[in-house]
Design a protein around this motif. Structure first.
Motif, short mmCIF file in Angstrom:
data_model
loop_
_atom_site.label_atom_id
_atom_site.label_comp_id
_atom_site.label_asym_id
_atom_site.label_seq_id
_atom_site.Cartn_x
_atom_site.Cartn_y
_atom_site.Cartn_z
N VAL A 83 69.31 -35.27 -39.94
CA VAL A 83 69.66 -33.93 -39.48
C VAL A 83 69.34 -32.75 -40.48
CG1 VAL A 83 71.89 -32.61 -39.16
CG2 VAL A 83 72.01 -35.28 -38.42
N HIS A 84 68.40 -32.07 -40.07
CA HIS A 84 67.70 -31.02 -40.84
C HIS A 84 68.69 -29.99 -41.27
CE1 HIS A 84 67.36 -27.77 -37.90
NE2 HIS A 84 66.92 -28.78 -37.07
N GLY A 85 68.19 -29.29 -42.28
CA GLY A 85 68.78 -28.16 -43.05
C GLY A 85 68.60 -26.72 -42.43
N GLY A 86 68.89 -25.64 -43.17
CA GLY A 86 68.72 -24.55 -42.49
C GLY A 86 69.94 -23.52 -43.30
N PRO A 87 70.67 -22.84 -42.20
CA PRO A 87 70.50 -23.25 -40.74
C PRO A 87 69.15 -22.39 -40.30
CG PRO A 87 72.65 -21.92 -41.58
CD PRO A 87 71.94 -22.16 -42.73
#
Length: 221
Positions: A83-87
């Protein structure tokens, strides 16, 4: 032994850099995380999309092509969902984790709705406007609708979740609120958790503690 292994890895990366530079007419461009990490084995990738609220959410599933050089004791059979970062960042910076597929496990990446390649085709890669899709400003959409829908779409009975940065917030909310499946055994209904483990990289669990850690009583401390 550790130094020898490190030097071998550095040499491998250097050779990879050199081959990329020789094949590119503009060798001074920025290399991607994927280019920085030579494949440790032959990998196959399956891509697909799942349309949620009119936005196609794109995903990538990495697997090792052959298992002949690994015995069963050294493999992990349960998939890992990244689950990748960001937003709003895409998944690309996490691609070095695909090397885990060389150990026999499947590694799954996806771009959250409105990020990277998860945008409507008619926009041609242009950013998605929150005014048109207000649910993109709601963390519960990502943790309690998007990720569970993808897991059901993939048909996973068990999985690990690895969250990075902003993705750790979604991963925690998912584990607390969405990782549950009601099943009936012996005439009784109970919840079954399919999540096997939760890995948090650069986590944020308490927003107030985070704010306090970033700034003291005077701005900039």
């Amino acid at each position: 032994k550790a130094n020898f292994t490190r030097n071998i890895l550095l040499l491998s990366v250097f050779q990879h850099f050199s081959s990329v530079a020789r094949s590119d007419p503009n060798p001074w461009k920025q290399w991607t995380c994927d280019e920085l990490t030579p494949n440790l084995c032959d990998l196959q990738v399956e891509t697909g999309t799942l349309v949620l609220r009119s936005i196609p959410v794109k995903y990538w599933r990495y697997k090792r092509q052959t298992e002949d050089s690994f015995n069963n004791e050294s493999t992990i059979s349960i998939p890992i969902i990244a689950v990748h970062g960001g937003p709003s960042w895409p998944h690309n910076y996490m691609l070095p984790l695909k090397q885990l597929a060389c150990r026999g496990t499947e590694v799954i990446f996806y771009d959250q709705a409105g990020c990277g390649e998860s945008v409507p085709e008619e926009r041609g890669g242009a950013p998605v406007s929150p005014s048109d899709h207000p649910h993109l400003l709601d963390t519960s959409y990502y943790s309690e609708e998007e990720l569970p829908a993808l897991i059901d779409h993939w048909g996973l009975d068990a999985y690990h979740v690895l969250g990075s940065s902003w993705g750790t917030i979604l991963a925690q909310l998912f584990a607390l609120n969405a990782d549950k499946e009601r099943i009936t055994t012996g005439g009784r209904r109970r919840r079954r958790r399919r999540l096997q483990s939760l890995v948090l990289s650069g986590p944020l669990s308490d927003a107030q503690s985070y704010i306090a850690a970033q700034m003291g009583s005077c701005r900039g401390e």
